[in-house]
Design a protein around this motif. Sequence first.
Motif: not given
Length: 677
Positions: A4, A18-19, A22, A27-28, A44, A46
């Motif tokens: 995370t 985030i991209r 993922r 986990r973001s 967007e 998590d």
Amino acid sequence: MFDTVLIANRGEIAVRVIRSLRAMGIRSVAVHSDADADARHVREADTAVRIGPAAANESYLHVERLLDAARVTGAQAVHPGYGFLAENAAFARAVTDAGLVFIGPPADAIELMGDKIRAKETVQAAGVPVVPGSSGSGLTDAQLADAARGIGMPVLLKPSAGGGGKGMRLVRDAAVLEDEIAAARREARASFGDDTLLVERFIDGPRHIEIQVLADGHGNVLHLGERECSLQRRHQKIIEEAPSPLLDAATRAAMGAAAADAARACGYRGAGTVEFIVPGGDPGAYCFMEMNTRLQVEHPVTELITGLDLVEWQVRVAAGEALPLAQDDVTLTGHAVEARICAETARVTGERVDFLPSAGTVRLLREPAGDGVRTDSGLTEGTEVGTTYDPMLAKVIAYGPDRPTALRRLRAALADTTVLGVDTNTAFLRALLAHPDVVAGDLDTGLVDRDAASLVPTGVPDEVYAAAALLGQAALAPRPDAGGWTDPFAVPSGFRLGGEPAWTVHHLKAPGHDPVTVRVRAAGDAAQVRVGDAEPVHARLAAVEPGRVQLAWAGVTHRFHHAGDGGLHWLGRDGAGWAVHTHDPVAAALRGGAGAAGADALTAPMPGTVTVVKAAVGDTVEAGQALVIVEAMKMEHVISAPHAGTVTELDVTAGSTVAMDQILAVVDPHGTGGEDA
């Protein structure tokens, strides 16, 4: 590898990180202020955590709240993005002291390179050439002024603690040094919490070229080629490309080696950028300017020509992995160009263009995609764009096998970009990319300022007013009753007994432009439209559907994106957008009077906050004298007296929040009012 990661940032920056997380299966965790509760990065991620109210110092800059968010979500590492705390050594130390991993360089490297004065001394000792300038930190205003005069005009005032052009001032006239130093200190304090300045010789006609470096914790340092960042306004980049059309292979290798030496000199780890100033006529005479100890906004162009995901490698290096590449393994393929989409309104005054922050709600959004096109964005329809944070909204990047192809693709992508509800610089960027010198690769950092006025449209096209008037005309039509019957006498067709149909008058106004009267005369399926004093033109709305309008106008079909709200119509095409609203000339006249005395009145050019008031009612002022300073998105705009006279109204104080076009002060010319009448 981490499970995370918390992203201590917002907007397109957070969406970009985030991209990659993922794609890596990580986990973001997003954080948000109250202003960003429904933002795209929040949707967007998590999971997301509220960290405070809209003010950045109570949310995105609040270290303890960020660390609390990491604790409650089980994050093992923190990615700072770029901006806010990304280059804050105290934050990096606080993260590691909390038992978390900071995805970035060591705090000592941030601290060293974040102080431009120490940074120059360090890289100079490593054999890297530097720009001549002041020496020593903590210089007083008088010492800075003396250093500037000793170097000789023109000079550049720069905040020691930051970058991004904020607080940077070009001074060509020694007579205004004191005022410019004071302004630079205010902006530096507001942007970085540190008003320490240095002064450097300004090189006329320079190019701004930076080298991307990547270093791991095992002693490996690579450079990933250069980026050309010479297209700037207010010392802020707006178009970047890789590779530079200026450099040959030998110069590229030499600058890359110098950048790697600079990174080694400060014990760097992670992704960073070493920036150089380069004389266009002598690329080999490059000089170190500064090092950005973070990921850069323009990193996508490097990713596209190298095939490397820089965010992924930031994370891997922070997790202790070694770089699997040697310098000879780095290859540059093709060409990439990036355009920064900002919330801005361009206002032309003579030959000068002011790019002022804009605000509003995104009512319609169309972002480009397709072969060779990438969009990094934090926008969604409904996004509220305010003046609290940086004005950059998105980036559009195009890739091609060569520079001409990349430029063509980017211009086409910008034509496919529509943001209605907020003024943006999209159409300006598209025009800039077609500038002959840009196409030829003959760039320098002054090009935009020199030619900006020729790239900004000076008026609103008649067909835009025609479309708005016909949309207004259609809105006047009554709705059928429950039985499907429409009262024919209520239809705004202009029908009358005998003679031709009557004209319906629409008074319209676009911000920054004079009101326009548009007359519409409907006759069956077609209409006649007269914009101002022009001759009537046959026109009709050929199609109206959600988000789009098709206007047949003088034999030409114009397709617009459209968003409407009562008497306000947003119309966009080819990257440009216009807000046209119903204008009541009677109400406008009633709102006038002494407080709106035409050229005597000084209005706010943008929504923002008054930071300094330099006059009082009754003061006698000279033409061009600074009266009020308004700040928005960490940028200052000086409001000056339009002519000599007496201040008869001053309706704001330091700290006042003002709306765009709000009257701030009135200056009566000598002999027409006030104490001198």
